[in-house]
Design an enzyme around this catalytic site. Structure first.
Site, PDB file in Angstrom:
ATOM      1  N   ARG A  72      -9.889   3.525 -11.624  1.00  0.00           N
ATOM      2  CA  ARG A  72      -8.529   4.116 -11.494  1.00  0.00           C
ATOM      3  C   ARG A  72      -7.220   3.157 -11.850  1.00  0.00           C
ATOM      4  O   ARG A  72      -7.969   2.088 -12.338  1.00  0.00           O
ATOM      5  CB  ARG A  72      -8.434   4.316  -9.912  1.00  0.00           C
ATOM      6  CG  ARG A  72      -8.672   2.911  -9.017  1.00  0.00           C
ATOM      7  CD  ARG A  72      -7.747   3.116  -7.641  1.00  0.00           C
ATOM      8  NE  ARG A  72      -8.062   1.934  -7.049  1.00  0.00           N
ATOM      9  CZ  ARG A  72      -7.399   0.646  -7.105  1.00  0.00           C
ATOM     10  NH1 ARG A  72      -6.541   0.714  -7.740  1.00  0.00           N
ATOM     11  NH2 ARG A  72      -7.891  -0.334  -6.282  1.00  0.00           N
ATOM     12  N   GLY A  74      -3.887   0.830 -11.309  1.00  0.00           N
ATOM     13  CA  GLY A  74      -3.468  -0.033 -10.229  1.00  0.00           C
ATOM     14  C   GLY A  74      -4.107  -1.091 -10.057  1.00  0.00           C
ATOM     15  O   GLY A  74      -5.178  -1.525 -10.749  1.00  0.00           O
ATOM     16  N   VAL A  76      -5.568  -4.373  -6.803  1.00  0.00           N
ATOM     17  CA  VAL A  76      -6.618  -4.268  -5.732  1.00  0.00           C
ATOM     18  C   VAL A  76      -5.968  -3.714  -4.580  1.00  0.00           C
ATOM     19  O   VAL A  76      -4.637  -3.852  -4.108  1.00  0.00           O
ATOM     20  CB  VAL A  76      -7.125  -5.707  -5.419  1.00  0.00           C
ATOM     21  CG1 VAL A  76      -5.867  -6.603  -4.846  1.00  0.00           C
ATOM     22  CG2 VAL A  76      -8.152  -5.709  -4.466  1.00  0.00           C
ATOM     23  N   THR A  77      -6.812  -2.879  -3.679  1.00  0.00           N
ATOM     24  CA  THR A  77      -6.345  -2.394  -2.583  1.00  0.00           C
ATOM     25  C   THR A  77      -7.824  -2.313  -1.487  1.00  0.00           C
ATOM     26  O   THR A  77      -8.809  -2.785  -1.894  1.00  0.00           O
ATOM     27  CB  THR A  77      -6.100  -1.007  -2.576  1.00  0.00           C
ATOM     28  OG1 THR A  77      -5.242  -0.686  -1.269  1.00  0.00           O
ATOM     29  CG2 THR A  77      -6.925   0.171  -2.850  1.00  0.00           C
ATOM     30  N   GLY A 141      -3.637   5.655  -6.339  1.00  0.00           N
ATOM     31  CA  GLY A 141      -4.413   5.156  -7.877  1.00  0.00           C
ATOM     32  C   GLY A 141      -4.909   6.431  -8.201  1.00  0.00           C
ATOM     33  O   GLY A 141      -5.866   7.053  -7.582  1.00  0.00           O
ATOM     34  N   ALA A 154      -4.524   6.783  -0.346  1.00  0.00           N
ATOM     35  CA  ALA A 154      -5.027   6.240   1.153  1.00  0.00           C
ATOM     36  C   ALA A 154      -4.071   6.157   1.921  1.00  0.00           C
ATOM     37  O   ALA A 154      -2.992   5.471   1.793  1.00  0.00           O
ATOM     38  CB  ALA A 154      -5.812   5.203   0.712  1.00  0.00           C
ATOM     39  N   CYS A 170      -2.135  -4.118  -4.058  1.00  0.00           N
ATOM     40  CA  CYS A 170      -1.557  -3.388  -5.212  1.00  0.00           C
ATOM     41  C   CYS A 170      -0.887  -4.446  -5.957  1.00  0.00           C
ATOM     42  O   CYS A 170       0.078  -4.011  -6.851  1.00  0.00           O
ATOM     43  CB  CYS A 170      -0.814  -2.196  -4.626  1.00  0.00           C
ATOM     44  SG  CYS A 170      -1.647  -1.000  -3.848  1.00  0.00           S
TER      45      CYS A 170
END
Length: 227
Positions: A72, A74, A76-77, A141, A154, A170
Site C-alpha cells: 500500500r 504510506g 508504517v502503521t 493507505g 483503519a 505514518c
C-alpha cells in the site's frame, strides 16, 4: 459514486494480516470486469505494516509484534484488536473514481460516523487520515492496480494504543493517537459501530443497497490454497 448501486459487504471478524492482504491482492488481480464491488471489514491480530515507500527509521522498537512489508501507499502503521479496518475493493476505473475522490470518501465516512457521536473530527490536506484536534483516530493507505482499489482505512475504536509508541505513526514522529472509547462516555458496541461506519461509507460512495455476508470467497480460496 461506484459503478453500480450495490456493494457486497463481507465481515471477516478477527484475522491475521497476511492472508487477508494476499486474498484482496489476488482478488484484485483476477476479478472480472462485471464483478460487483466489495467492502471487507476486519479486525487484525497485532501487526505493524510498512508501506511501499516506508522508511526503516520510522519503525522504532517493534519488539514481539511482527512487521509486514506490504504494497500500500504510506509509511508504517499498527493494526490490532479493537481497531476496525475497512478495505474497499472497488473498480475505480469503471466507476470513474479518482484516487482523491476515494480518499475523501473514506476519510469523510469516518468524520460522519464520529459526528453522530458528537465528536468533531477532520481530514487534513497535509497528512492522510482523520484527526480529532491534533490526535489521529484513523489511518489510511491505498493501492490502485488494474484500475481497482485495495487496502483502505483503519479506525481506532477501543484498543491498546501503546504499540503506536513503538513507531512514528505514518511517518510522523510524536504523532498523538486517540480512539473512540476515549472520546465518548457511551459504551461502544462493536457491531453497532461497524454498521455505522459501513453505512456512512456506503453513503459517501453513493451505494443504496448493501449485501451483507460472511467470509469473502477470495479469502476462503486463498486459505484453502495455502493450507
Amino acid at each position: 459514486m461506484t459503478s453500480d448501486t450495490e456493494l457486497d459487504v463481507y465481515h471477516l471478524g478477527r484475522q491475521p494480516y497476511g492472508p487477508v492482504w494476499r486474498a484482496m491482492r489476488e482478488y484484485t488481480d483476477s476479478r472480472g470486469v462485471r464483478e460487483r464491488d466489495q467492502l471487507w471489514v476486519v479486525e487484525h491480530e497485532p501487526v505493524f505494516t510498512q508501506g511501499q515507500t516506508g522508511k526503516a527509521e520510522h519503525l522504532l522498537l517493534p519488539g514481539e509484534i511482527p512487521v509486514v512489508e506490504t504494497d500500500r501507499g504510506g509509511q508504517v502503521t499498527y493494526h490490532g484488536p479493537g481497531q476496525l479496518v475497512m478495505y474497499p475493493l472497488l473498480d475505480v476505473r469503471r466507476a470513474g473514481l479518482g484516487v482523491r475522490v476515494l480518499v475523501d470518501a473514506l476519510e469523510n465516512a469516518v468524520v460522519d460516523a464520529l459526528a453522530e457521536h458528537g465528536i468533531a473530527a477532520r481530514a487534513r490536506p497535509d497528512a492522510p487520515g482523520v484527526y480529532v484536534d491534533e490526535a489521529k483516530i484513523a489511518s489510511l493507505g491505498l493501492r490502485i492496480r488494474r484500475g481497482c482499489s485495495f487496502h483502505g482505512i483503519a479506525i481506532n475504536l477501543d484498543m491498546d494504543l501503546s504499540p503506536f509508541s513503538r513507531i512514528n505513526p505514518c511517518g510522523y514522529a510524536g504523532q498523538a493517537m486517540t480512539q473512540m472509547a476515549e472520546l465518548t462516555t457511551k459504551t461502544l458496541d462493536r457491531h453497532v459501530e461497524t454498521a455505522r461506519l459501513v453505512r456512512c461509507l456506503a453513503s459517501r460512495l453513493g451505494c443504496n443497497a448493501l449485501n451483507q455476508s460472511g467470509m469473502p470467497p477470495a479469502l476462503i480460496a486463498n486459505e484453502s490454497a495455502t493450507a
